[in-house]
Motif scaffolding. Structure first.
Motif, PDB file in Angstrom:
ATOM      1  N   UNK A   1     -16.607  69.467 -94.167  1.00  0.00           N
ATOM      2  CA  UNK A   1     -17.601  70.212 -93.399  1.00  0.00           C
ATOM      3  C   UNK A   1     -16.953  71.379 -92.658  1.00  0.00           C
ATOM      4  N   UNK A   2     -17.656  72.523 -92.623  1.00  0.00           N
ATOM      5  CA  UNK A   2     -17.087  73.729 -92.014  1.00  0.00           C
ATOM      6  C   UNK A   2     -16.757  73.567 -90.533  1.00  0.00           C
ATOM      7  N   UNK A   3     -17.548  72.766 -89.826  1.00  0.00           N
ATOM      8  CA  UNK A   3     -17.261  72.568 -88.408  1.00  0.00           C
ATOM      9  C   UNK A   3     -15.909  71.882 -88.218  1.00  0.00           C
TER      10      UNK A   3
ATOM     11  N   UNK B   1     -13.173  74.362 -89.242  1.00  0.00           N
ATOM     12  CA  UNK B   1     -12.991  75.380 -88.205  1.00  0.00           C
ATOM     13  C   UNK B   1     -12.186  74.818 -87.035  1.00  0.00           C
ATOM     14  N   UNK B   2     -12.464  73.577 -86.676  1.00  0.00           N
ATOM     15  CA  UNK B   2     -11.751  72.952 -85.555  1.00  0.00           C
ATOM     16  C   UNK B   2     -10.267  72.803 -85.875  1.00  0.00           C
ATOM     17  N   UNK B   3      -9.945  72.431 -87.094  1.00  0.00           N
ATOM     18  CA  UNK B   3      -8.525  72.272 -87.454  1.00  0.00           C
ATOM     19  C   UNK B   3      -7.790  73.599 -87.427  1.00  0.00           C
ATOM     20  N   UNK B   4      -8.427  74.628 -87.959  1.00  0.00           N
ATOM     21  CA  UNK B   4      -7.749  75.932 -88.014  1.00  0.00           C
ATOM     22  C   UNK B   4      -7.715  76.637 -86.659  1.00  0.00           C
ATOM     23  N   UNK B   5      -8.603  76.229 -85.737  1.00  0.00           N
ATOM     24  CA  UNK B   5      -8.568  76.830 -84.405  1.00  0.00           C
ATOM     25  C   UNK B   5      -7.262  76.502 -83.696  1.00  0.00           C
TER      26      UNK B   5
ATOM     27  N   UNK C   1     -18.637  80.892 -91.767  1.00  0.00           N
ATOM     28  CA  UNK C   1     -19.660  80.142 -92.517  1.00  0.00           C
ATOM     29  C   UNK C   1     -19.682  80.460 -94.010  1.00  0.00           C
ATOM     30  N   UNK C   2     -19.173  81.637 -94.389  1.00  0.00           N
ATOM     31  CA  UNK C   2     -19.137  81.993 -95.815  1.00  0.00           C
ATOM     32  C   UNK C   2     -17.943  81.381 -96.539  1.00  0.00           C
ATOM     33  N   UNK C   3     -17.129  80.641 -95.812  1.00  0.00           N
ATOM     34  CA  UNK C   3     -16.022  79.913 -96.432  1.00  0.00           C
ATOM     35  C   UNK C   3     -16.483  78.507 -96.807  1.00  0.00           C
TER      36      UNK C   3
ATOM     37  N   UNK D   1      -2.884  68.439 -92.402  1.00  0.00           N
ATOM     38  CA  UNK D   1      -3.988  68.627 -91.472  1.00  0.00           C
ATOM     39  C   UNK D   1      -4.750  69.924 -91.712  1.00  0.00           C
ATOM     40  N   UNK D   2      -4.191  70.827 -92.526  1.00  0.00           N
ATOM     41  CA  UNK D   2      -4.840  72.107 -92.766  1.00  0.00           C
ATOM     42  C   UNK D   2      -5.432  72.128 -94.167  1.00  0.00           C
ATOM     43  N   UNK D   3      -6.757  72.144 -94.266  1.00  0.00           N
ATOM     44  CA  UNK D   3      -7.408  72.132 -95.581  1.00  0.00           C
ATOM     45  C   UNK D   3      -7.256  73.478 -96.283  1.00  0.00           C
ATOM     46  N   UNK D   4      -7.546  73.494 -97.573  1.00  0.00           N
ATOM     47  CA  UNK D   4      -7.604  74.745 -98.310  1.00  0.00           C
ATOM     48  C   UNK D   4      -8.956  75.386 -98.046  1.00  0.00           C
TER      49      UNK D   4
END
Length: 280
Positions: free
Chosen positions: A196-198, A201-205, A213-215, A259-262
């Motif tokens: 899920x994008x949320x 986004x939290x991991x990459x923050x 959202x377009x990712x 921990x960092x997704x593609x």
């Protein structure tokens, strides 16, 4: 070969005949085949025979004029066009994209493949390199490729019906990638899952990188492998065929950062953009 950044003026002058030709995408009877469904979600990671026959290697002429380089890949979507990442065709330090290699299971010398020159490249007009927004480009080949057992197009979401991805949905990435941070000579694939994008986004923050959202994000459990190449496909098996859902934009490095997704460009968001820039 010309690299074209598509702007509204270009779109306005496209003729009616050219737009009509843009809808000539193959249907499920042609696209997305030669992939055994159960092997997409299980089994060994080395590609066998004609699996993923839409994978294309993009070849670059380096600035110093040396041997061709192959830092990125793409996906064949019909007999004339390849989808890849915009960052792959605008990073001029890598050289100039001049041709593509199709039907290739191995990067070793002596492997059998077809090479076609590039005619034009269309880069999304709003592409932003700093955060990989609108990271999509369309490569037009100088001539049509003939389909064969080892060369076939992948389906786009619009040709088979949208699949609503949910947390944990099985997906597949394929490419040559890296093994222990060394380029692999054999084509590989890997099972990943939709994230899920949320959450993405939290991991990459945590590392100050923005996920838009377009990712579309894919989680993995790898250790020292990075299967995805820049521009590589994120695929789902749907209605009996393989469907292109994403184009590789960026991921955690070095290989093994769990921990960092593609992160991929969501192809479904750009269906009209793709069709507008295709012509016979």
């Amino acid at each position: 070969m010309r690299v074209i950044v598509a702007v509204s003026l270009i779109i306005q002058i496209v003729s009616g005949a050219r737009i009509q030709g843009s809808i000539a995408l193959p249907g499920p009877d042609i696209c997305g085949g030669d992939v055994v469904g159960h092997r997409i979600v299980s089994g060994n990671n080395q590609v066998i025979g004609s699996e993923f026959p839409w994978l294309v290697v993009v070849q670059y002429r380096p600035p110093n004029g040396g041997d061709l380089l192959t830092p990125c890949v793409g996906s064949l979507i019909n007999q004339r066009y390849v989808l890849t990442a915009a960052h792959c065709v605008t990073a001029y330090d890598m050289g100039r994209p001049v041709s593509v290699r199709l039907g290739d299971n191995s990067t070793r010398v002596g492997a059998e493949f077809v090479i076609l020159d590039i005619e034009e490249i269309y880069v999304h007009e709003d592409f932003t390199r700093s955060n990989f927004l609108k990271d999509i480009a369309l490569i037009r080949l100088k001539s049509e490729v003939s389909y064969s057992k080892n060369i076939k197009p992948i389906c786009l979401p619009s040709t088979v019906g949208q699949l609503r991805l949910r947390e944990g949905h099985p997906l597949t990435v394929a490419g040559w990638g890296l093994l222990n941070d060394v380029p692999s000579t054999n084509r590989q694939y890997e099972r990943v899952t939709y994230l899920d994008n949320d959450q993405c986004r939290a991991r990459y923050s945590q590392v100050d990188i923005v996920v838009d959202p377009s990712h579309i994000c894919a989680d993995h459990s790898r250790d020292t492998r990075c299967i995805s190449d820049g521009g590589g496909p994120l695929m789902a098996y749907h209605n009996g065929v393989c469907v292109l859902h994403g184009i590789m934009a960026f991921g955690g490095r070095p290989c093994g950062v769990k921990n960092l997704p593609d992160v991929f460009t969501n192809v479904g968001e750009y269906d009209q953009w793709i069709k507008k820039h295709m012509w016979p």
